[in-house]
Enzyme design. Structure first.
Site, PDB file in Angstrom:
ATOM      1  N   TRP A 190       0.851  -1.192   0.000  1.00  0.00           N
ATOM      2  CA  TRP A 190       0.000   0.000   0.000  1.00  0.00           C
ATOM      3  C   TRP A 190       0.888   1.243   0.000  1.00  0.00           C
ATOM      4  CZ3 TRP A 190      -1.910   2.737   4.825  1.00  0.00           C
ATOM      5  CH2 TRP A 190      -2.867   3.707   4.506  1.00  0.00           C
TER       6      TRP A 190
ATOM      7  N   ASP B 236      -1.523  -5.723   8.912  1.00  0.00           N
ATOM      8  CA  ASP B 236      -2.468  -4.736   8.394  1.00  0.00           C
ATOM      9  C   ASP B 236      -3.674  -5.533   7.918  1.00  0.00           C
ATOM     10  OD1 ASP B 236      -3.929  -2.809   7.072  1.00  0.00           O
ATOM     11  OD2 ASP B 236      -2.177  -1.824   6.217  1.00  0.00           O
TER      12      ASP B 236
ATOM     13  N   LYS C 235     -13.940  -0.804   4.895  1.00  0.00           N
ATOM     14  CA  LYS C 235     -14.421  -1.542   3.734  1.00  0.00           C
ATOM     15  C   LYS C 235     -15.566  -2.479   4.081  1.00  0.00           C
ATOM     16  CE  LYS C 235     -10.664   0.154   1.717  1.00  0.00           C
ATOM     17  NZ  LYS C 235      -9.812   1.184   2.337  1.00  0.00           N
TER      18      LYS C 235
END
Length: 397
Positions: free
Chosen positions: A131, A212, A247
């Site tokens: 990311w 993560d 999300k």
């Protein structure tokens, strides 16, 4: 005059792209950059379970008082249950504590500052690619970032041998950032056997995993996506987790995340968690309430929780359907190159293999916005915009 010497910052590779998209006057433009789920109609919906939880909160809420430093207690309990499973021994034995944080990014930053200020660790290993904001978060907190290879471009697969070889160079106490599921940007996750090998390597080399975990439920399922994390927790004595509900609850602008500490025993966990709270106090004092109250309301209500599971399943299955359609539509658009690997990837993103020059042409000539690395947000595709996207990609290949 001290501000006159401040240099212009570079635009963020993801959010800066979003700004450019908004400024584009073309009506047929398509945004496949930022990781936001879209329905078939192209909307980013408020989940039904969220609407119902908010209605309950509106009826029941009696105060807007400050939260504690670590946030909503019921939320933190729900976080631990989602990560490790209900009544996991880590939680029963007091080896794990969670603190609410402003999104996954906020959780990463709290973890980074905790590492920098309260441990001897100074190096974080991140995957290449990863990311776009990971390096920024850790380096800004004063940590050194090293990379381990993860992606094999020639066959669009995980380069597990290279990952192991690079991590073999890590020193005891180094931090290893791992994506719990739906690796961003590649969409390629370790198998369970590979997770076992990663866990053993961390144990043997005394490396500290930092997960993560932003896409739980978007890979294979809510429980299934936690398998690698849970295996790691059963193997190593200590780890950190930065999790997010942006999300899988659609709570992007509520910034709902958590930082979780796992330690070798209850006493160490309590001392470490006191410093997590100290870090939070120095940053934002205490977190906002609304998003965490939504999540905790849903996860502690059997009916709402079942509805949430159903809605996550719908989102996951729509993304999988878009992957299949993307591959078929590229072929129909005359692309001879094999893109079948896209259907095998997990989560919101596809690492397409498009070059920087091709990405620039997609944006400039066709109004198709994707990240410069070639990462495409499959979650932003619909049956309506798919032909436009695939014709544009065919033209730049």
């Amino acid at each position: 005059m001290i501000f006159s010497e401040v240099p212009q910052a570079l635009a963020d590779p993801i959010l800066g792209l979003n700004d450019a998209f908004r400024a584009d006057p073309r009506s047929d433009k398509v945004n496949l950059g930022v990781g936001i789920y879209k329905t078939e109609a192209g909307d980013t919906p408020v989940l039904d379970c969220v609407k119902q939880a908010e209605a309950l909160l509106l009826q029941q809420e009696s105060s807007k008082n400050y939260l504690g430093i670590d946030g909503v207690p019921a939320y933190n309990q729900a976080v631990l249950a989602l990560l490790f499973g209900a009544e996991h021994t880590l939680c029963v034995n007091g080896r794990a504590r969670a603190a609410q944080a402003p999104g996954g990014t906020g959780a990463l930053r709290v973890a980074a500052e905790f590492i920098r200020n309260h441990t001897a660790s100074r190096t974080v290993w991140i995957s290449n690619p990863t990311w776009a904001n990971h390096k920024n978060v850790f380096e800004t907190a004063g940590l050194t970032v090293q990379e381990y290879r993860y992606y094999q471009a020639k066959d669009h697969s995980m380069d597990f041998a290279a990952m192991q070889a690079d991590l073999a160079q890590a020193q005891p106490g180094d931090i290893v950032l791992l994506h719990g599921c739906c690796h961003n940007p590649t969409g390629i996750d370790p198998t369970q056997t590979q997770w076992q090998q990663i866990a053993q390597q961390c144990l043997q080399q005394q490396l500290v995993p930092l997960f993560d975990f932003a896409y739980q439920g978007f890979g294979a399922g809510i429980e299934e996506d936690a398998a690698g994390l849970r295996l790691m927790a059963e193997t190593v004595p200590e780890m950190l987790i930065a999790s997010s509900f942006s999300k899988n609850f659609g709570l992007y602008n509520e910034r709902v995340g958590a930082v979780t500490l796992v330690a070798e025993n209850r006493d160490t966990c309590e001392r470490g968690f006191s410093q997590i709270k100290h870090t939070i106090r120095a940053n934002y004092s205490n977190p906002p309430a609304h998003g965490a109250l939504i999540v905790s309301t849903i996860l502690h209500d059997e009916t709402l929780r079942a509805l949430w599971h159903s809605e996550v399943t719908q989102m996951r299955e729509r993304i999988a359907a878009m992957r299949e359609l993307f591959v078929a539509s590229l072929s129909a658009a005359g692309v001879n190159q094999d893109f079948s690997f896209i259907a095998r990837q997990n989560g919101m993103f596809s690492f397409s293999g498009l070059t920087t020059a091709q990405v620039a042409r997609l944006r400039d000539e066709f109004g198709i916005y994707i990240v410069g690395s070639g990462r495409i947000s499959v979650a932003g595709m619909t049956r309506e915009n798919m032909p436009v996207i695939c014709r544009a990609i065919a033209a730049v290949l």
